[in-house]
Scaffold this motif. Structure first.
Motif, mmCIF file in Angstrom:
data_model
loop_
_atom_site.group_PDB
_atom_site.id
_atom_site.type_symbol
_atom_site.label_atom_id
_atom_site.label_comp_id
_atom_site.label_asym_id
_atom_site.label_seq_id
_atom_site.Cartn_x
_atom_site.Cartn_y
_atom_site.Cartn_z
ATOM 1 N N GLU A 7 0.832 -1.207 0.000
ATOM 2 C CA GLU A 7 0.000 0.000 0.000
ATOM 3 C C GLU A 7 0.863 1.253 0.000
ATOM 4 O O GLU A 7 0.512 2.264 -0.619
ATOM 5 C CB GLU A 7 -0.946 -0.012 1.199
ATOM 6 C CG GLU A 7 -2.067 -1.036 1.101
ATOM 7 C CD GLU A 7 -2.929 -0.848 -0.134
ATOM 8 O OE1 GLU A 7 -3.308 0.318 -0.427
ATOM 9 O OE2 GLU A 7 -3.222 -1.844 -0.821
ATOM 10 N N LYS A 10 1.885 2.033 -3.450
ATOM 11 C CA LYS A 10 0.809 2.705 -4.186
ATOM 12 C C LYS A 10 0.704 4.175 -3.790
ATOM 13 O O LYS A 10 0.599 5.051 -4.642
ATOM 14 C CB LYS A 10 -0.520 1.988 -3.919
ATOM 15 C CG LYS A 10 -0.628 0.619 -4.554
ATOM 16 C CD LYS A 10 -1.868 -0.125 -4.086
ATOM 17 C CE LYS A 10 -3.150 0.584 -4.475
ATOM 18 N NZ LYS A 10 -4.354 -0.211 -4.080
ATOM 19 N N HIS A 13 3.585 6.312 -5.123
ATOM 20 C CA HIS A 13 3.754 6.182 -6.566
ATOM 21 C C HIS A 13 5.083 5.504 -6.929
ATOM 22 O O HIS A 13 5.778 5.925 -7.861
ATOM 23 C CB HIS A 13 3.659 7.562 -7.239
ATOM 24 C CG HIS A 13 2.402 8.310 -6.900
ATOM 25 N ND1 HIS A 13 1.162 7.930 -7.367
ATOM 26 C CD2 HIS A 13 2.191 9.391 -6.098
ATOM 27 C CE1 HIS A 13 0.239 8.764 -6.892
ATOM 28 N NE2 HIS A 13 0.837 9.655 -6.120
ATOM 29 N N LYS A 15 6.927 2.704 -8.719
ATOM 30 C CA LYS A 15 6.562 1.896 -9.885
ATOM 31 C C LYS A 15 7.712 0.961 -10.256
ATOM 32 O O LYS A 15 8.468 1.214 -11.196
ATOM 33 C CB LYS A 15 6.200 2.804 -11.056
ATOM 34 C CG LYS A 15 4.976 3.670 -10.792
ATOM 35 C CD LYS A 15 4.648 4.565 -11.980
ATOM 36 C CE LYS A 15 3.417 5.412 -11.692
ATOM 37 N NZ LYS A 15 3.081 6.310 -12.842
ATOM 38 N N GLY A 34 -3.208 -9.040 -8.876
ATOM 39 C CA GLY A 34 -3.857 -8.179 -9.854
ATOM 40 C C GLY A 34 -4.391 -6.883 -9.286
ATOM 41 O O GLY A 34 -4.916 -6.047 -10.030
ATOM 42 N N TYR A 36 -2.699 -4.481 -8.053
ATOM 43 C CA TYR A 36 -1.694 -3.425 -8.057
ATOM 44 C C TYR A 36 -1.337 -3.035 -9.487
ATOM 45 O O TYR A 36 -1.487 -3.830 -10.419
ATOM 46 C CB TYR A 36 -0.455 -3.874 -7.285
ATOM 47 C CG TYR A 36 -0.786 -4.277 -5.862
ATOM 48 C CD1 TYR A 36 -0.920 -3.323 -4.857
ATOM 49 C CD2 TYR A 36 -1.012 -5.616 -5.533
ATOM 50 C CE1 TYR A 36 -1.257 -3.681 -3.566
ATOM 51 C CE2 TYR A 36 -1.354 -5.990 -4.246
ATOM 52 C CZ TYR A 36 -1.476 -5.020 -3.264
ATOM 53 O OH TYR A 36 -1.826 -5.379 -1.994
ATOM 54 N N SER A 37 -0.852 -1.804 -9.636
ATOM 55 C CA SER A 37 -0.514 -1.304 -10.969
ATOM 56 C C SER A 37 0.855 -1.795 -11.430
ATOM 57 O O SER A 37 1.262 -1.512 -12.555
ATOM 58 C CB SER A 37 -0.531 0.235 -10.969
ATOM 59 O OG SER A 37 0.421 0.740 -10.042
ATOM 60 N N PHE A 38 1.562 -2.506 -10.563
ATOM 61 C CA PHE A 38 2.863 -3.073 -10.894
ATOM 62 C C PHE A 38 2.777 -4.591 -10.767
ATOM 63 O O PHE A 38 1.958 -5.107 -10.003
ATOM 64 C CB PHE A 38 3.954 -2.517 -9.980
ATOM 65 C CG PHE A 38 3.539 -2.388 -8.539
ATOM 66 C CD1 PHE A 38 3.522 -3.491 -7.688
ATOM 67 C CD2 PHE A 38 3.156 -1.158 -8.025
ATOM 68 C CE1 PHE A 38 3.134 -3.371 -6.363
ATOM 69 C CE2 PHE A 38 2.760 -1.028 -6.698
ATOM 70 C CZ PHE A 38 2.754 -2.147 -5.869
#
Length: 245
Positions: A7, A10, A13, A15, A34, A36-38
């Motif tokens: 968290e 996230k 930011h 990445k 799935g 998370y954006s990474f």
């Protein structure tokens, strides 16, 4: 703990090209890769492995030019990684680490001079034995060059990690961080601490409370002080070493 650090990634930011999580023992953390954006990769061990063996296995699954070892009991109040990456582009830096503070904001003794058996004994009576003085005296912005730092958060060039053949898996737990910093310098690379980068460490310090961890600590210390790496450090005055007599 794992969910908390994810968290934090996230929120600030961060990445990464991928996060690799090792379940060293069977444990249901209910992590949804799935969410998370990474990319999040999971390694599930059939049998428990040591600190070095787990990180070597994670490195084998990594495809990035940089590799960061990170403890699960770490929290972020900033994104520490851009300045760590910048430091790795400095002259001949092979490993870089951030400043480590505890939950109360006090700087931890995560960066030290190379230890000797005598210094190990002195640490029982003086908390500050071997600590880099600059960490206790004032704020710094330039890179500092300790002899070693704890494996709480260590960032490597992947090429460097490969060149030094990763962690020595003969250390189950403790002193593998001292050993890898020593071998990195023996190979001609610098070990750097980046004061502009920081993390929070929710330390467990089990070696002081758990007999199994204490036994690992003692056996790892004995293994290190018997090693050729330690002998090389002791007998190589041209290296950037500060070994107290």
């Amino acid at each position: 703990m794992i969910k908390n650090i994810l968290e934090d990634f996230k929120e600030f930011h961060v990445k990464p090209s991928a996060i690799i999580i090792t379940h060293n023992i069977p444990e249901d953390t209910s992590i949804d890769p799935g969410a998370y954006s990474f990319p999040v990769k999971l390694i599930n061990n059939k049998d428990a492995q040591g600190f070095g063996a787990n990180h070597n296995a994670a490195f084998a699954a990594s495809i990035s030019d940089f590799f960061c070892v990170l403890n699960p009991d770490v929290r972020l109040d900033m994104n520490p990684f851009p300045t760590l990456l910048e430091a790795l582009h400095s002259a001949n830096v092979g490993i870089v680490a951030p400043i480590v503070s505890n939950a109360g904001g006090a700087v931890e003794d995560s960066a030290r001079y190379f230890i000797t058996p005598g210094q190990l004994v002195r640490r029982l009576f003086s908390r500050n034995a071997g600590i880099i003085p600059e960490l206790l005296q004032s704020e710094h912005s330039a890179l500092l060059y300790p002899d070693w730092f704890a494996g709480i958060c260590m960032m490597f060039r992947a090429a460097t990690f490969k060149a030094i053949r990763g962690f020595d898996e003969g250390f189950h737990l403790y002193y593998e961080d001292v050993d890898i910093c020593a071998r990195t310098q023996i190979k001609g690379y610098n070990v750097a601490l980046c004061p502009k980068s920081r993390i929070i460490h929710l330390a467990q310090k089990k070696r002081f409370r758990d007999l199994r961890h204490l036994a690992w600590h003692i056996s790892s210390a004995a293994r290190y002080f018997r090693s050729d790496v330690y002998k090389t450090i002791r007998n190589s005055p041209h290296l950037h070493c500060h070994v107290p007599s």
